[in-house]
Motif scaffolding. Structure first.
Motif, mmCIF file in Angstrom:
data_model
loop_
_atom_site.group_PDB
_atom_site.id
_atom_site.type_symbol
_atom_site.label_atom_id
_atom_site.label_comp_id
_atom_site.label_asym_id
_atom_site.label_seq_id
_atom_site.Cartn_x
_atom_site.Cartn_y
_atom_site.Cartn_z
ATOM 1 N N ASP A 206 0.867 -1.176 0.000
ATOM 2 C CA ASP A 206 0.000 0.000 0.000
ATOM 3 C C ASP A 206 0.906 1.229 0.000
ATOM 4 O O ASP A 206 1.419 1.636 1.038
ATOM 5 C CB ASP A 206 -0.904 0.003 1.243
ATOM 6 C CG ASP A 206 -1.942 1.119 1.205
ATOM 7 O OD1 ASP A 206 -1.691 2.143 0.539
ATOM 8 O OD2 ASP A 206 -2.996 0.980 1.851
ATOM 9 N N GLU A 207 1.132 1.792 -1.185
ATOM 10 C CA GLU A 207 2.051 2.918 -1.313
ATOM 11 C C GLU A 207 1.586 4.127 -0.508
ATOM 12 O O GLU A 207 2.407 4.835 0.088
ATOM 13 C CB GLU A 207 2.190 3.314 -2.791
ATOM 14 C CG GLU A 207 2.792 2.245 -3.680
ATOM 15 C CD GLU A 207 4.301 2.143 -3.544
ATOM 16 O OE1 GLU A 207 4.868 2.920 -2.757
ATOM 17 O OE2 GLU A 207 4.892 1.281 -4.214
ATOM 18 N N SER A 208 0.270 4.355 -0.478
ATOM 19 C CA SER A 208 -0.241 5.544 0.217
ATOM 20 C C SER A 208 0.009 5.487 1.715
ATOM 21 O O SER A 208 0.245 6.507 2.359
ATOM 22 C CB SER A 208 -1.740 5.706 -0.049
ATOM 23 O OG SER A 208 -2.476 4.609 0.491
ATOM 24 N N GLN A 209 -0.022 4.281 2.288
ATOM 25 C CA GLN A 209 0.211 4.110 3.719
ATOM 26 C C GLN A 209 1.655 3.711 4.030
ATOM 27 O O GLN A 209 2.016 3.544 5.197
ATOM 28 C CB GLN A 209 -0.736 3.035 4.271
ATOM 29 C CG GLN A 209 -2.207 3.373 4.138
ATOM 30 C CD GLN A 209 -2.579 4.618 4.920
ATOM 31 O OE1 GLN A 209 -2.119 4.822 6.048
ATOM 32 N NE2 GLN A 209 -3.416 5.461 4.335
ATOM 33 N N LYS A 210 2.471 3.564 2.956
ATOM 34 C CA LYS A 210 3.860 3.130 3.111
ATOM 35 C C LYS A 210 3.936 1.840 3.929
ATOM 36 O O LYS A 210 4.772 1.690 4.815
ATOM 37 C CB LYS A 210 4.702 4.236 3.749
ATOM 38 C CG LYS A 210 4.786 5.492 2.887
ATOM 39 C CD LYS A 210 5.712 6.536 3.476
ATOM 40 C CE LYS A 210 5.803 7.734 2.537
ATOM 41 N NZ LYS A 210 6.696 8.788 3.069
#
Length: 227
Positions: A206-210
């Motif tokens: 999940d790139e947005s939540q790293k």
């Protein structure tokens, strides 16, 4: 932070006596660092030991003109103790991978409490031996296939720092360059293996939540060769 939470957060203090915990919670200093900020620099003299209250850091060493990541540490772990114990300059840098909250304990107080609390001293030795065993394991599997070595890295991160969620075991979305370094494989190989794990549905990023979710930890553990 109350003594119970202090003990639960940091495995080093699981067996410390109540008086030690109360004293420690009152003498540690709090620090916050943004991502990519240097926390400790190589060749600086050790004046404190640091405990990761939240976030992730990487331990790295300069190698010629390049920088090599040696380890990834997360919540509950500690660093900086070696420069204190052998009274020498630090041999590595520590960089914040994510925003981190740290607690620090001065060298003098750290040595004082190790002499004062025998159980804490013993626990410290146990955790240092655990690190040595993990280093030995990396050496033993150095000739294994890259996928086995990478799975071993991911499983170790999950076992040491992973948080169970509905999506799977959550760890920080470690940059591939750092994963490649700590696994001792090439960057391109790391990218290919990670893509295969994504395609199989064993992990999710999940790139947005790293965040990285290890969805099929059982299969990863089998691939890593863990019992």
């Amino acid at each position: 932070m109350d003594t119970e939470a202090f003990s639960e957060l940091f495995p080093l203090f699981n067996s410390a006596n109540p008086e030690t915990l109360e004293w420690l919670s009152s003498v540690t200093d709090e620090h916050e660092y943004p991502a990519n900020r240097a926390v400790l620099m190589e060749d600086s003299w050790g004046n404190a030991v640091y405990f990761v209250a939240s976030g992730w850091v990487k331990v790295r060493r300069l190698s010629g003109d390049s920088v090599v990541t040696l380890a990834i540490l997360g919540r509950g772990d500690f660093f900086g103790e070696m420069a204190i114990l052998d009274e020498s300059p630090r041999s590595t840098d520590v960089i914040a991978l994510s925003p981190v909250e740290l607690l620090s304990l001065s060298a003098q107080r750290f040595i004082q409490i190790l002499f004062k609390d025998a159980q804490l001293h013993h626990r410290m030795l146990q955790l240092m031996v655990k690190r040595l065993r993990q280093t030995n394991l990396r050496f033993q599997i150095r000739n294994r296939p890259p996928a086995v070595k990478l799975a071993n890295t991911l499983v170790n991160l999950a076992e040491n720092y992973g948080q169970p969620t509905e999506k799977g075991t959550e760890i920080y979305n470690i940059p591939f360059t750092d994963l490649a370094d700590v696994t001792d494989i090439g960057l391109e190989e790391t990218k290919k293996i990670m893509q295969k794990l994504l395609d199989k549905g064993w992990i999710k990023i999940d790139e947005s939540q790293k965040a990285m979710y290890l969805i099929n930890l059982k299969q990863l553990t089998q691939l890593a060769g863990h019992v």
